[in-house]
Each structure stands twice: as structure tokens, then as C-alpha cells.
Design a protein around this motif. Structure first.
Motif, PDB file in Angstrom:
ATOM      1  N   TYR A 110       0.571  -1.482  -0.353  1.00 49.65           N
ATOM      2  CA  TYR A 110      -0.078   0.186  -0.312  1.00 49.65           C
ATOM      3  C   TYR A 110       0.489   1.562   0.055  1.00 49.65           C
ATOM      4  N   LEU A 111       0.275   1.623  -1.062  1.00 50.64           N
ATOM      5  CA  LEU A 111       1.661   2.942  -1.452  1.00 50.64           C
ATOM      6  C   LEU A 111       0.841   4.327  -0.906  1.00 50.64           C
ATOM      7  N   PRO A 112       0.978   5.457  -0.590  1.00 53.38           N
ATOM      8  CA  PRO A 112       0.803   6.553  -0.502  1.00 53.38           C
ATOM      9  C   PRO A 112       0.793   7.638  -1.190  1.00 53.38           C
ATOM     10  N   LEU A 113       0.174   8.032  -2.218  1.00 54.97           N
ATOM     11  CA  LEU A 113       0.204   8.991  -3.600  1.00 54.97           C
ATOM     12  C   LEU A 113       0.387  10.681  -2.992  1.00 54.97           C
ATOM     13  N   LEU A 114       1.095  11.106  -3.182  1.00 52.04           N
ATOM     14  CA  LEU A 114       1.409  12.019  -2.426  1.00 52.04           C
ATOM     15  C   LEU A 114       2.051  12.865  -3.931  1.00 52.04           C
ATOM     16  N   ASP A 115       0.665  14.132  -4.042  1.00 52.63           N
ATOM     17  CA  ASP A 115       1.324  15.476  -4.521  1.00 52.63           C
ATOM     18  C   ASP A 115       1.621  16.121  -3.956  1.00 52.63           C
ATOM     19  N   GLY A 116       3.156  16.761  -3.796  1.00 56.11           N
ATOM     20  CA  GLY A 116       3.849  17.255  -3.282  1.00 56.11           C
ATOM     21  C   GLY A 116       3.561  16.694  -1.202  1.00 56.11           C
ATOM     22  N   SER A 117       3.186  17.126  -0.839  1.00 48.67           N
ATOM     23  CA  SER A 117       2.990  16.712   0.740  1.00 48.67           C
ATOM     24  C   SER A 117       1.106  16.691   0.746  1.00 48.67           C
ATOM     25  N   ASP A 118       0.671  16.846  -0.765  1.00 48.83           N
ATOM     26  CA  ASP A 118      -0.684  16.575   0.080  1.00 48.83           C
ATOM     27  C   ASP A 118      -1.341  14.949  -0.653  1.00 48.83           C
ATOM     28  N   GLU A 119      -1.829  14.119   0.562  1.00 51.66           N
ATOM     29  CA  GLU A 119      -2.125  13.450   0.268  1.00 51.66           C
ATOM     30  C   GLU A 119      -3.565  12.987  -0.626  1.00 51.66           C
TER      31      GLU A 119
END
Length: 413
Positions: A110-119
Motif C-alpha cells: 500500500y503506497l501513499p499517493l502524494l501530490d507534493g505533500s498532500d495525500e
């Protein structure tokens, strides 16, 4: 300089394309013209090339309670997962990869999808075995996927529809389109906010911008409900952004916003507001208060209210506000909130109150998982403490000053 030539530093420049670059490059090369509905099949194909299977893309729902599956060809569409103690929820809240061994069936990642630091959400997939090369490649793939989702979100309704779990009011549609990313984090400072009721929010909003060494932030609460409040909030945030980008002082920002609301809506409409500036190098916080509740200063627990002189709410022609200052310590958090948080009444007709808010903050303490986790957990805890009721807009906005520096991020090792 051709392959094998010396770089200015005396090192040989290697421009050969490795496996990882080819894999990510294919996705990047096609992303510019990729229709939104084809993102999922391409991601699934990319994962297949490294031996992965059963790919799911889980997006945060608007209430911040669930991770909901994005439908798409070749994606595994399972049930929504709670943002809590599920593997996907832990990856989301901690912004870190979670690996679950599935016996002889491989490893579920399970990998977090980070746009910059926004999840944005979580990408899940299964591999037979996992090594550090897999982890590095998949982490970078997840980052690229997140950027693609955010970019494509701007011109399709499909991602919005996947995230929406119940009907949304027109006012809430307006407010969600107005909000910045809910979380922003750099080495020196982090912010995160949460709004309730997610599907019927109207007059509450917040905004921020990081301009060089200064974090600008504002929290507002427009009077009333429904479209009138949403329209007022939209004008207020628009005026705030315009004034902020013009580089004027906090006091002048208030005057500009005040004139905008009075000119558009008349003297019987108003918006409470706080506008702040935080020097992220020194930790000096400045703010003006226009009829809003005082922020809370948190050091593990609430240590004080940041009391300050106040002027009339925006739109009522108040006096030029006094700019207040406070020197933050490394790790300090500042909590801003709107009146819906503390004015909700319980079954006995008693208002929730500021003291219960402070007790709730203290009970949570310094939560693990960063600012997104902190904002979500606080908003949930407050809603639960209110008996699940949110009859008025209730917004929380957190700022954490971390000090430090970020220059090392601009240096390639």
C-alpha cells in the motif's frame, strides 16, 4: 556533451536509460495527452511489467472517512476501506508504505499517493517478493501516478464522482472548488485543514500560500447558510488572494476584503476572519482578527489562547486592525477554528464550548502520522464529541512550525 564525456565536475555523465527510467518514462511520455479513463489501464500495465498484479487506486472521500476505489479497466475494484486501522488507511495517514505478507500469495503493498505533500489516496498492488529496488521504483511510480491524478482531476468529473459518497449541495460544490490542497508540508512548516459537514459546507473556508520564507494563511466564516454563505465566502477568499498577491500588509488586507464584501452584499452581511503571516525561518507569527475566535497554541497540549485586539467582521467597516505577534517555538502548532466547532448544542441544549474543544485537543495529544492525520483525527473526534451532529459549518486549520531548512533539497547528490 555525448555519453561518456566528462561533466564540469570531472565525473562521467551517464545518460543510458535503465529499466526504472524506461518504466516511468513511458508513463510520463504518454501522460500529456492521456485521456483520464486510460490512466488506470496504463498504470496496471506498468505494474505488470515489474511482476505486480491486483492493482487498486484508492482515493480519499470528501468526508475524510474512507478510501474509495477508483473504477477502471484492469483495476481491482474492492470495497472502500476506512481511513483508520486498515493497511490502506495506515499508509494514507502516515504517508508511508505499508507491506502485508499474504502467506504464499506474495506481499500486498500500500503506497501513499502524494501530490507534493498532500495525500491524494493510496495505490495497492501485490508482488511475489519485494526488495529495496522494488520499493524505490514503486515509491516513484506512486508519486507520478498521484501527479497524473491531480492534473487530470481538473478536467474530468470521474475522480470527483468516485470520491463522492453521498449527495453534495451546490454550496459545497462551490466550497470544495475554492479550497486549496488540504495539506501542505515542507521541512520548515506544515499545514492541514478539515471541513464539516463535507457534503453541505457553505460559509467556512481557509486558504494559504507559501511565498519564499513567509506562509500566508486565512480562515473565514461567512454568515448564514447555503448559497448566500458560499457566495460570500467565495468573494472573501477571492479578495484575500488578490490582496495577498499584491503584497499589502495584514491591516490593508482587512480593509480591502471589508470593502469587497460591503460593496457586493451591503452593510447587513459580514464574514469573520483571521489573516496570518508566519516567517518560516524565524517562527515569528503575525495576525489580525476580524471578529473570529482566538487561535489555540499547542505544545503537545493547549498552552494558551492567542488573544489579540479584534476589529469588526469583514463587511461591517471596522477600524484598521492591530497586528499581533507571537514568537513560536520549534514544534509549536496553532489551531484555528470556526464557531460551528464550539457552538453546536448537545441533547440538553448546552453549547459544545471552548473548554470541551481544549479537552479534546489535549486528549488527542501529538498524533502520529503528520498533519493530515492530526487534522482528520481532530475533526472526527470533535464530531464524535458533538454526538455526530454538525448543524453549522465546523472547520479546523492547523499550522505547525518546524524551523530547519530546505536548501538541501535543491542539491543533487
Amino acid at each position: 556533451m555525448t555519453e561518456g564525456e566528462q561533466s564540469p565536475g570531472g565525473r562521467t555523465a551517464d545518460r543510458s536509460e535503465g529499466f526504472g527510467e524506461r518504466l516511468l518514462g513511458l508513463l510520463l511520455d504518454r501522460a500529456h495527452e492521456m485521456p483520464p479513463q486510460l490512466i488506470a489501464p496504463l498504470i496496471a500495465e506498468e505494474v505488470t511489467r515489474i511482476g505486480g498484479r491486483d492493482v487498486s487506486i484508492l482515493l480519499q472521500d470528501y468526508a475524510g472517512e474512507l478510501l474509495v476505489p477508483l473504477p477502471g479497466r484492469r483495476l481491482l475494484v474492492s470495497d472502500a476501506e476506512e481511513i483508520g486501522d486498515s493497511p490502506a488507511g495506515r499508509a494514507f495517514l502516515t504517508a508511508a508504505t505499508v507491506e502485508i505478507q499474504q502467506g504464499n500469495d506474495g506481499v500486498r503493498m500500500y503506497l501513499p499517493l502524494l501530490d507534493g505533500s498532500d495525500e491524494v489516496g493510496v495505490m495497492a498492488l501485490t508482488l511475489d517478493t519485494v526488495d529495496d529496488d522494488d520499493r524505490r521504483l514503486l515509491r516513484r511510480l506512486a508519486g507520478l501516478v498521484a501527479d497524473m491524478l491531480v492534473t487530470k482531476h481538473a478536467y474530468t468529473d470521474r475522480f470527483f464522482q468516485a470520491r463522492r459518497r453521498e449527495p453534495m449541495s451546490v454550496a459545497a460544490e462551490m466550497q470544495w472548488s475554492l479550497l486549496p490542497p488540504l495539506t501542505m508540508s515542507v521541512p520548515q512548516v506544515s499545514v492541514s485543514g478539515a471541513v464539516e459537514p463535507a457534503y453541505d459546507i457553505a460559509g467556512d473556508s481557509f486558504d494559504y500560500a507559501l511565498n519564499d520564507d513567509v506562509l500566508h494563511a486565512a480562515v473565514i466564516d461567512a454568515m448564514g447558510h447555503g448559497l448566500d454563505a458560499a457566495t460570500m465566502a467565495t468573494v472573501t477568499i477571492g479578495a484575500y488572494r488578490h490582496a495577498r498577491r499584491a503584497g499589502i500588509s495584514l491591516s490593508d488586507m482587512y480593509s480591502y476584503m471589508d470593502q469587497a464584501i460591503a460593496g457586493q452584499f451591503g452593510a447587513d452581511h459580514f464574514v469573520t476572519a483571521q489573516m496570518m503571516k508566519l516567517n518560516i525561518t524565524t517562527g515569528m507569527l503575525q495576525w489580525v482578527n476580524a471578529g473570529h475566535h482566538a487561535p489555540l497554541l499547542i505544545r503537545q497540549h493547549v498552552v494558551r489562547k492567542l488573544e489579540s485586539p479584534t476589529t469588526l467582521p469583514v463587511g461591517l467597516g471596522g477600524e484598521r486592525p492591530v497586528v499581533s505577534e507571537h514568537q513560536l517555538r520549534r514544534g509549536d502548532r496553532v489551531l484555528c477554528y470556526t464557531d460551528g466547532v464550539i457552538e453546536e448544542r448537545d441533547e440538553d441544549g448546552e453549547p459544545f464550548g471552548e473548554e470541551r474543544l481544549i479537552r479534546c485537543v489535549n486528549r488527542l495529544g501529538q498524533t502520529e502520522g503528520g498533519m493530515r492525520s492530526a487534522a482528520i483525527k481532530l475533526s472526527r473526534a470533535l464530531k464524535q464529541e458533538r454526538g455526530g451532529r454538525t448543524s453549522d459549518d465546523a472547520t479546523v486549520f492547523l499550522i505547525e512550525w518546524r524551523a530547519g531548512a530546505a536548501d538541501h533539497l535543491a542539491t543533487l547528490e
